[in-house]
Design a protein around this motif. Structure first.
Motif, PDB file in Angstrom:
ATOM      1  N   VAL A  46       0.838  -1.205   0.000  1.00 46.24           N
ATOM      2  CA  VAL A  46       0.000   0.000   0.000  1.00 46.24           C
ATOM      3  C   VAL A  46       0.874   1.257   0.000  1.00 46.24           C
ATOM      4  O   VAL A  46       0.609   2.216  -0.737  1.00 46.24           O
ATOM      5  N   ALA A  47       1.927   1.260   0.813  1.00 41.47           N
ATOM      6  CA  ALA A  47       2.820   2.418   0.858  1.00 41.47           C
ATOM      7  C   ALA A  47       3.499   2.641  -0.491  1.00 41.47           C
ATOM      8  O   ALA A  47       3.630   3.787  -0.949  1.00 41.47           O
ATOM      9  N   LEU A  48       3.920   1.570  -1.142  1.00 37.57           N
ATOM     10  CA  LEU A  48       4.561   1.706  -2.450  1.00 37.57           C
ATOM     11  C   LEU A  48       3.588   2.280  -3.473  1.00 37.57           C
ATOM     12  O   LEU A  48       3.958   3.157  -4.276  1.00 37.57           O
ATOM     13  N   ALA A  49       2.343   1.816  -3.455  1.00 39.94           N
ATOM     14  CA  ALA A  49       1.349   2.333  -4.396  1.00 39.94           C
ATOM     15  C   ALA A  49       1.082   3.821  -4.152  1.00 39.94           C
ATOM     16  O   ALA A  49       0.969   4.612  -5.100  1.00 39.94           O
ATOM     17  N   ILE A  50       0.986   4.226  -2.886  1.00 38.95           N
ATOM     18  CA  ILE A  50       0.740   5.636  -2.571  1.00 38.95           C
ATOM     19  C   ILE A  50       1.913   6.502  -3.020  1.00 38.95           C
ATOM     20  O   ILE A  50       1.721   7.581  -3.602  1.00 38.95           O
ATOM     21  N   VAL A  51       3.131   6.043  -2.779  1.00 36.92           N
ATOM     22  CA  VAL A  51       4.309   6.827  -3.157  1.00 36.92           C
ATOM     23  C   VAL A  51       4.375   7.017  -4.666  1.00 36.92           C
ATOM     24  O   VAL A  51       4.616   8.131  -5.166  1.00 36.92           O
ATOM     25  N   LEU A  52       4.127   5.960  -5.423  1.00 38.43           N
ATOM     26  CA  LEU A  52       4.166   6.079  -6.880  1.00 38.43           C
ATOM     27  C   LEU A  52       3.062   7.005  -7.386  1.00 38.43           C
ATOM     28  O   LEU A  52       3.295   7.838  -8.277  1.00 38.43           O
ATOM     29  N   GLU A  53       1.860   6.884  -6.813  1.00 38.67           N
ATOM     30  CA  GLU A  53       0.741   7.730  -7.256  1.00 38.67           C
ATOM     31  C   GLU A  53       0.991   9.194  -6.918  1.00 38.67           C
ATOM     32  O   GLU A  53       0.748  10.080  -7.741  1.00 38.67           O
ATOM     33  N   ARG A  54       1.510   9.476  -5.727  1.00 37.71           N
ATOM     34  CA  ARG A  54       1.763  10.861  -5.337  1.00 37.71           C
ATOM     35  C   ARG A  54       2.935  11.466  -6.123  1.00 37.71           C
ATOM     36  O   ARG A  54       2.929  12.662  -6.417  1.00 37.71           O
ATOM     37  N   CYS A  55       3.940  10.656  -6.428  1.00 37.67           N
ATOM     38  CA  CYS A  55       5.041  11.167  -7.244  1.00 37.67           C
ATOM     39  C   CYS A  55       4.538  11.621  -8.611  1.00 37.67           C
ATOM     40  O   CYS A  55       5.002  12.638  -9.143  1.00 37.67           O
ATOM     41  N   TRP A  56       3.597  10.888  -9.176  1.00 34.43           N
ATOM     42  CA  TRP A  56       3.054  11.255 -10.471  1.00 34.43           C
ATOM     43  C   TRP A  56       2.105  12.445 -10.370  1.00 34.43           C
ATOM     44  O   TRP A  56       2.145  13.366 -11.185  1.00 34.43           O
ATOM     45  N   THR A  57       1.260  12.458  -9.365  1.00 33.29           N
ATOM     46  CA  THR A  57       0.252  13.512  -9.234  1.00 33.29           C
ATOM     47  C   THR A  57       0.867  14.843  -8.821  1.00 33.29           C
ATOM     48  O   THR A  57       0.419  15.900  -9.282  1.00 33.29           O
ATOM     49  N   LEU A  58       1.871  14.819  -7.967  1.00 34.21           N
ATOM     50  CA  LEU A  58       2.456  16.045  -7.430  1.00 34.21           C
ATOM     51  C   LEU A  58       3.675  16.506  -8.223  1.00 34.21           C
ATOM     52  O   LEU A  58       4.556  17.177  -7.673  1.00 34.21           O
ATOM     53  N   ARG A  59       3.741  16.141  -9.492  1.00 36.95           N
ATOM     54  CA  ARG A  59       4.785  16.724 -10.339  1.00 36.95           C
ATOM     55  C   ARG A  59       4.579  18.233 -10.453  1.00 36.95           C
ATOM     56  O   ARG A  59       3.447  18.701 -10.508  1.00 36.95           O
ATOM     57  N   ARG A  60       5.663  18.958 -10.497  1.00 39.57           N
ATOM     58  CA  ARG A  60       5.559  20.420 -10.507  1.00 39.57           C
ATOM     59  C   ARG A  60       4.821  20.928 -11.735  1.00 39.57           C
ATOM     60  O   ARG A  60       3.958  21.808 -11.629  1.00 39.57           O
ATOM     61  N   LYS A  61       5.121  20.388 -12.900  1.00 43.60           N
ATOM     62  CA  LYS A  61       4.468  20.881 -14.108  1.00 43.60           C
ATOM     63  C   LYS A  61       2.999  20.489 -14.161  1.00 43.60           C
ATOM     64  O   LYS A  61       2.228  21.094 -14.904  1.00 43.60           O
ATOM     65  N   ALA A  62       2.594  19.481 -13.381  1.00 44.42           N
ATOM     66  CA  ALA A  62       1.188  19.117 -13.321  1.00 44.42           C
ATOM     67  C   ALA A  62       0.413  19.992 -12.352  1.00 44.42           C
ATOM     68  O   ALA A  62      -0.787  20.222 -12.526  1.00 44.42           O
ATOM     69  N   VAL A  63       1.076  20.493 -11.309  1.00 43.57           N
ATOM     70  CA  VAL A  63       0.406  21.341 -10.317  1.00 43.57           C
ATOM     71  C   VAL A  63       0.531  22.814 -10.677  1.00 43.57           C
ATOM     72  O   VAL A  63      -0.442  23.570 -10.610  1.00 43.57           O
ATOM     73  N   LEU A  64       1.737  23.225 -11.062  1.00 39.32           N
ATOM     74  CA  LEU A  64       2.003  24.629 -11.403  1.00 39.32           C
ATOM     75  C   LEU A  64       2.571  24.699 -12.815  1.00 39.32           C
ATOM     76  O   LEU A  64       3.793  24.784 -13.008  1.00 39.32           O
ATOM     77  N   PRO A  65       1.712  24.638 -13.821  1.00 44.49           N
ATOM     78  CA  PRO A  65       2.220  24.713 -15.201  1.00 44.49           C
ATOM     79  C   PRO A  65       2.989  26.013 -15.425  1.00 44.49           C
ATOM     80  O   PRO A  65       2.536  27.091 -15.025  1.00 44.49           O
ATOM     81  N   PRO A  66       4.147  25.941 -16.051  1.00 44.12           N
ATOM     82  CA  PRO A  66       4.953  27.161 -16.250  1.00 44.12           C
ATOM     83  C   PRO A  66       4.208  28.195 -17.097  1.00 44.12           C
ATOM     84  O   PRO A  66       3.632  27.887 -18.130  1.00 44.12           O
ATOM     85  N   GLY A  67       4.225  29.427 -16.630  1.00 42.64           N
ATOM     86  CA  GLY A  67       3.636  30.529 -17.382  1.00 42.64           C
ATOM     87  C   GLY A  67       2.125  30.613 -17.341  1.00 42.64           C
ATOM     88  O   GLY A  67       1.543  31.484 -18.000  1.00 42.64           O
ATOM     89  N   LEU A  68       1.464  29.733 -16.571  1.00 35.71           N
ATOM     90  CA  LEU A  68      -0.003  29.749 -16.564  1.00 35.71           C
ATOM     91  C   LEU A  68      -0.553  31.022 -15.932  1.00 35.71           C
ATOM     92  O   LEU A  68      -1.530  31.594 -16.423  1.00 35.71           O
ATOM     93  N   GLY A  69       0.072  31.482 -14.845  1.00 37.18           N
ATOM     94  CA  GLY A  69      -0.435  32.681 -14.173  1.00 37.18           C
ATOM     95  C   GLY A  69      -0.422  33.893 -15.086  1.00 37.18           C
ATOM     96  O   GLY A  69      -1.417  34.632 -15.169  1.00 37.18           O
TER      97      GLY A  69
END
Length: 219
Positions: free
Chosen positions: A21-44
């Motif tokens: 379960v911990a391994l699955a959470i770590v892999l999912e959060r690493c993918w979801t919390l990528r910087r370009k996925a959360v804060l796309p460059p130049g979006l603001g």
């Protein structure tokens, strides 16, 4: 390795489940919390240009909201752009709480695994030691080497629990700090957009033209 895991007894099963379960959470959060996925460059800056140009139709706002957490926060502010500053700010805060909750998804579970991992390992070790001493009481000490080997096998659960808990705790802290950093940057972008929507640009004073008066010649 399989023999070592099997030597730990049935108490190894919940530890193995926690590790998966911990391994699955770590892999999912690493993918979801990528910087370009959360804060796309130049979006603001792009969104502020939309606001200046009046390109704020529902299609733009929907695409912005579905694109990223930052886009969702900025779209929430643009949806009530005609309201007062206090109302826009309140909408940003409400939306921000939901976004933070989504970014912290599963992190509580990861923290729980980091907490109970050593406890599960200790529980398995205690059960193994109790079983071993019950056998000693029933049949005597016998071979001391076997007794020492039994103690070593019982400690496998403790070692396994720590092996799962330590990385889980470190990664839990890492993801929490990453979310906190994202929140600060998203707040900065939202505040800049809020100022863009509510503060009127300064009016540049035009230089006054002075008419030259010609004094009549005394004559």
């Amino acid at each position: 390795m399989l023999d070592i895991l099997m030597a730990g007894g049935w108490a190894m099963l919940p530890i193995l489940v926690c590790s998966l379960v911990a391994l699955a959470i770590v892999l999912e959060r690493c993918w979801t919390l990528r910087r370009k996925a959360v804060l796309p460059p130049g979006l603001g800056e792009e969104v502020r240009q939309w606001a200046r140009a009046g390109q704020l139709d529902p299609k733009h706002l929907e695409a912005l909201s579905n694109g990223s957490p930052l886009g969702e926060l900025l779209a929430a502010a643009l949806a009530v752009r005609s309201q007062s500053r206090d109302i826009i700010k309140e909408r940003i805060e409400d939306t921000g709480r939901h976004i933070v909750h989504e970014m912290e998804r599963y992190l509580s579970t990861l923290g729980t695994i980091a907490l109970i991992g050593p406890l599960l390992g200790l529980f398995g070790t205690v059960i193994g030691l109790i079983r071993m001493f019950m056998q000693v009481m029933a049949g005597g000490i016998g071979d001391p080497a076997k007794m020492a080997g039994g103690i070593g096998e019982a400690l496998i659960c403790t070692a396994s629990g720590l092996t799962v808990a330590i990385p889980a705790y470190v990664l839990h802290r890492y993801f929490r700090s990453r979310v906190a950093g994202y929140c600060v940057q998203m707040e900065k972008q939202a505040t800049t957009l809020l100022d863009e929507l509510t503060l009127s640009p300064p009016v540049t004073a035009r230089p006054r033209r002075t008419s030259a008066t010609v004094a009549p010649n005394a004559g």
